[in-house]
Design an enzyme around this catalytic site. Structure first.
Site, PDB file in Angstrom:
ATOM      1  N   ASP A 315      26.708  46.229  16.015  1.00 45.10           N
ATOM      2  CA  ASP A 315      28.482  45.985  16.245  1.00 45.10           C
ATOM      3  C   ASP A 315      28.971  44.771  15.397  1.00 45.10           C
ATOM      4  O   ASP A 315      28.082  43.803  14.978  1.00 45.10           O
ATOM      5  CB  ASP A 315      28.713  45.947  17.842  1.00 45.10           C
ATOM      6  CG  ASP A 315      29.843  46.702  18.052  1.00 45.10           C
ATOM      7  OD1 ASP A 315      30.832  46.655  17.109  1.00 45.10           O
ATOM      8  OD2 ASP A 315      30.085  47.212  19.249  1.00 45.10           O
ATOM      9  N   GLU A 511      39.212  47.520  23.684  1.00 40.95           N
ATOM     10  CA  GLU A 511      37.880  47.064  24.541  1.00 40.95           C
ATOM     11  C   GLU A 511      38.467  45.605  24.832  1.00 40.95           C
ATOM     12  O   GLU A 511      39.312  44.848  23.934  1.00 40.95           O
ATOM     13  CB  GLU A 511      36.734  47.029  23.784  1.00 40.95           C
ATOM     14  CG  GLU A 511      36.997  46.417  22.335  1.00 40.95           C
ATOM     15  CD  GLU A 511      35.828  46.843  21.323  1.00 40.95           C
ATOM     16  OE1 GLU A 511      34.765  46.004  21.246  1.00 40.95           O
ATOM     17  OE2 GLU A 511      36.161  47.871  20.472  1.00 40.95           O
TER      18      GLU A 511
END
Length: 734
Positions: A315, A511
């Site tokens: 990520d 997020e």
């Protein structure tokens, strides 16, 4: 919508670009060029050869710098100058959540992609880049693209076939901008609604995200690169990010291995079975060990046990986070690569990253075999996608971005995602001739109804893109739009209206910022708007726009109706379709609806008493609060076989996969499999429904996997306590 032409330009484009666009690169970074020939085609350039042979040939010609570059993914906006793409042999480029082009439209995106690809092709070996983007509910970085409901809404549809069609539409729009890799779908199992990424989950049980892996097939096609507009899919985030303690983003999932396998692993197993091309790791940890450092989960389980043959990507800057300090270290890189990371999303300081990676390989802390394995995985997907033959945008798909056909599909997805939670006195559906008052900050705000990851990472309120708001949908649905009054705050309402529609809920977030550990209630503006509407005496219909269940228990008695609209995207008319009864509500809750945030986590089967249970959903045919299960097809006579495989085992338990095959000459419309449990106890099951009696287990097909053509197969899986033994399953049905 499907267009007849191939996804990219003809194979001659590669040769023309390499010949026409010579670029001088730094001597230290440049490998020896391949000997020029006017007629010879090197084996890796020969599209008629099997992909493994082409990969082997190309690997034999690559320098160490070529190989390290393939493992490097950088943010487009960090690439200064653009010639660095070739100079450092970069293998992949991405656009992060806030990365864009100007003007922001499909054509500019395609032009940008082609420019980068031309630069990449000037290297001696002409290896194309693969370009990734988070197209998580449509091609959401592009203004004017079709935006579908976020995953939580798609989970409410209980319609895997629809989700596959959505994936196909997304692939066509992504292809229209040249991009070949989508960081989707998110297959997390959201276990705590306080988590800010809950809306990225299809639901709280493993069966629901597992069923929705049809999105992978929609993006890639039945075989990657075999058809037009084939886009590499990414199963993310591996593993357990939806189960962190307290719903804390990037937190720690503190569960046993048995629970991790039972709850969080099944969707990834199914994605691997469908041939997903990439897997992205999670920022989160499992019992204190970060996913990017967990060799057991990445190499042993994912690549070994599940047989994943694609590549693993980190990520955003996640490798840089392993030691808790800002800035790459060689130790962090070695830990991640040896754990099984094949491509590192750097995303900015690629020069330092490559210097450190080269040093770790030179020192022997990362073996050449690990580097070659990572390259083989990455290059295989590039060859399968046809990037070497067709490296540029197929502009025939550019017009598909925001097309009428895709918007109609999105409208269907919106109406199927609506979950009717309350309908006292049958106030819904609304009469088209009624005098209506519409209020709430999300009634006429396409940014609010689209949520995060909408023309920007966190999203924002306002007219951020093109589409239809809920208010516009209402006005288009009524017989006389002049009889619809709108005021955001509910001012001016009187008793002369037939109903008041309040569109309230959450404003955009993604997020991190979306975590809500201290409560899930409505804010003061929404509460005050609702109070004004209620004081008028007019029946109040609440349309809740949110990425998760909110705490509404205290206010619910004052509302006549409650419709969970989730985050519907650009096609707000799908909400009005349900409000006015053009389409009756059919959605079912993909998550349990808590009585309050203090009840979190609350999930199906945990013994808690939620406000509305998982699977709840009313329709206009009645107000029976019992969830209506999807019908199971009645089997017709036919022949099938079942094969039982123990996927993994641990002390006191095991995980099994059962493959059902139609071995007859006629299609099956349903099946059942039974076998002797031999003393073991099934603890979870996905892709079917289980009953047990007298020591035998019987599994019937789910609604989405009962139909099998001759020769076709499907699988279901389970975890169990005890020993698997050697069961001989028996298959019956159609």
């Amino acid at each position: 919508m499907s267009l007849p032409s191939a996804r990219r330009r003809p194979a001659t484009a590669l040769a023309l670009c390499v010949a026409a666009l010579a670029l001088t690169v730094p001597a230290a970074a440049a490998p020896e060029p391949v000997a020029a020939s006017t007629t010879a085609v090197l084996p890796y350039q020969d599209a008629s050869l099997p992909v493994p042979d082409r990969v082997t040939d190309l690997l034999s010609r690559m320098t160490p710098d070529d190989k390290l570059g393939q493992m490097t993914q950088i943010e487009k906006d960090a690439l200064v100058p653009q010639s660095d793409l070739a100079a450092y042999r970069i293998g992949s480029v991405l656009s992060g959540g806030d990365s864009t082009v100007s003007p922001n439209n499909a054509r500019t995106w395609a032009d940008t992609y082609d420019s980068l690809q031309r630069t990449a092709l000037t290297t001696p070996l002409g290896i194309p880049v693969i370009y990734g983007i988070d197209a998580v509910h449509g091609h959401n970085a592009v203004r004017g693209a079709t935006l579908f409901p976020h995953n939580i809404g798609l989970g409410a549809t209980r319609d895997p076939a629809l989700v596959q069609r959505v994936g196909r539409a997304v692939a066509e729009e992504v292809s229209g901008t040249g991009i070949d890799w989508d960081f989707a779908p998110c297959l997390c199992v959201a276990r705590d609604d306080r988590w800010g990424r809950t809306y990225e989950s299809y639901g709280e049980t493993p069966a629901l995200p597992t069923a929705m892996t049809t999105f992978v097939t929609g993006l890639q096609g039945e075989t990657l690169g075999a058809g037009p507009a084939s886009v590499l899919a990414t199963a993310k985030h591996y593993l357990g990010d939806g189960g962190t303690a307290g719903g804390v983003d990037q937190g720690d999932t503190r569960v046993s291995e048995a629970e991790l396998r039972a709850v969080h692993l099944p969707p990834f197993e199914e994605a691997v079975r469908r041939g997903v091309g990439a897997v992205m790791l999670s920022y989160s940890s499992w019992n204190g060990v970060r996913s990017h450092a967990n060799r057991y989960l990445v190499t042993d389980v994912l690549k070994g046990e599940l047989g994943f043959t694609g590549f693993v990507v980190s990520d955003w800057a996640a490798v840089d986070q392993l030691d808790g300090q800002s800035g790459f270290t060689g130790a962090e890189i070695t830990t991640a690569v040896n754990a099984g990371v094949d491509m590192v999303m750097v995303p900015h300081d690629y020069r330092k990253f490559l210097t450190l990676l080269r040093g770790e390989v030179t020192a022997g802390r990362i073996t050449q075999s690990r580097i070659d394995d990572a390259n083989r995985r990455i290059l295989t997907k590039k060859f399968q996608l046809g990037l070497f033959e067709r490296p540029f945008t197929d502009r025939s798909y550019t017009s598909a971005v925001g097309s009428a056909a895709h918007r109609e599909l999105a409208r269907q997805a919106v109406r199927e995602s609506q979950v009717l939670l309350k309908n006292d006195g049958g106030v819904l559906p609304l009469a088209r001739s009624a005098r209506l008052f519409v209020a709430g900050r999300s009634a006429d705000d396409i940014g609010n109804q689209s949520g995060g990851w909408t023309v920007g990472w966190q999203g924002r309120s306002g007219p951020v893109t093109d589409g239809t708001t809920v208010l516009q949908g209402i006005r288009a649905a009524v017989t006389d739009p002049s009889r619809v009054t709108y005021d955001r705050y509910g001012n001016g309402i009187d008793s002369g209206y037939g109903a008041a529609v309040a569109v309230v809920g959450e404003t955009p977030y993604a997020e991190g910022r979306g975590d809500r550990p201290n409560g899930l209630g409505l804010d003061q503006e929404d509460l005050q708007t609702l109070a004004r509407l209620k004081a008028s005496g007019v029946p109040v219909v609440v349309v809740l726009v949110s990425g998760r269940p909110l705490d509404v228990a205290a206010e619910l008695p004052g509302w006549k109706a409650l419709l969970a609209a989730w985050l519907p995207g650009t096609e707000g008319a799908g909400v009005s379709d349900v409000l006015f009864g053009t389409h009756a509500p059919t959605g079912k809750l993909p998550v349990s609806w808590p009585r309050g945030a203090s009840q979190e986590p609350v999930n199906d089967g945990d013994g808690k008493d939620p406000l509305f249970p998982y699977g709840y959903g009313l329709t206009y045919a009645g107000t029976d609060p019992t969830p209506t299960p999807a019908p199971t097809p009645t089997p017709t006579p036919g022949t099938c076989t079942a094969r039982f495989r123990t996927a993994s085992a641990w002390q006191g338990g095991y995980q099994a996969e059962i493959t059902v095959e139609n071995t007859g000459s006629e299609p099956l419309t349903g099946w059942s499999v039974d076998w002797d449990l031999a003393g073991s106890t099934v603890t979870s099951l996905w892709n079917g429904s289980l009953t047990t009696a007298q020591g035998r287990a019987t599994v019937r097909n789910a609604a989405f996997d009962g139909s099998l053509l001759p020769g076709a197969t499907t699988t279901f899986g389970l975890t169990a306590n005890g020993s698997a033994g050697t069961p001989a399953p028996h298959c019956t049905g159609g």
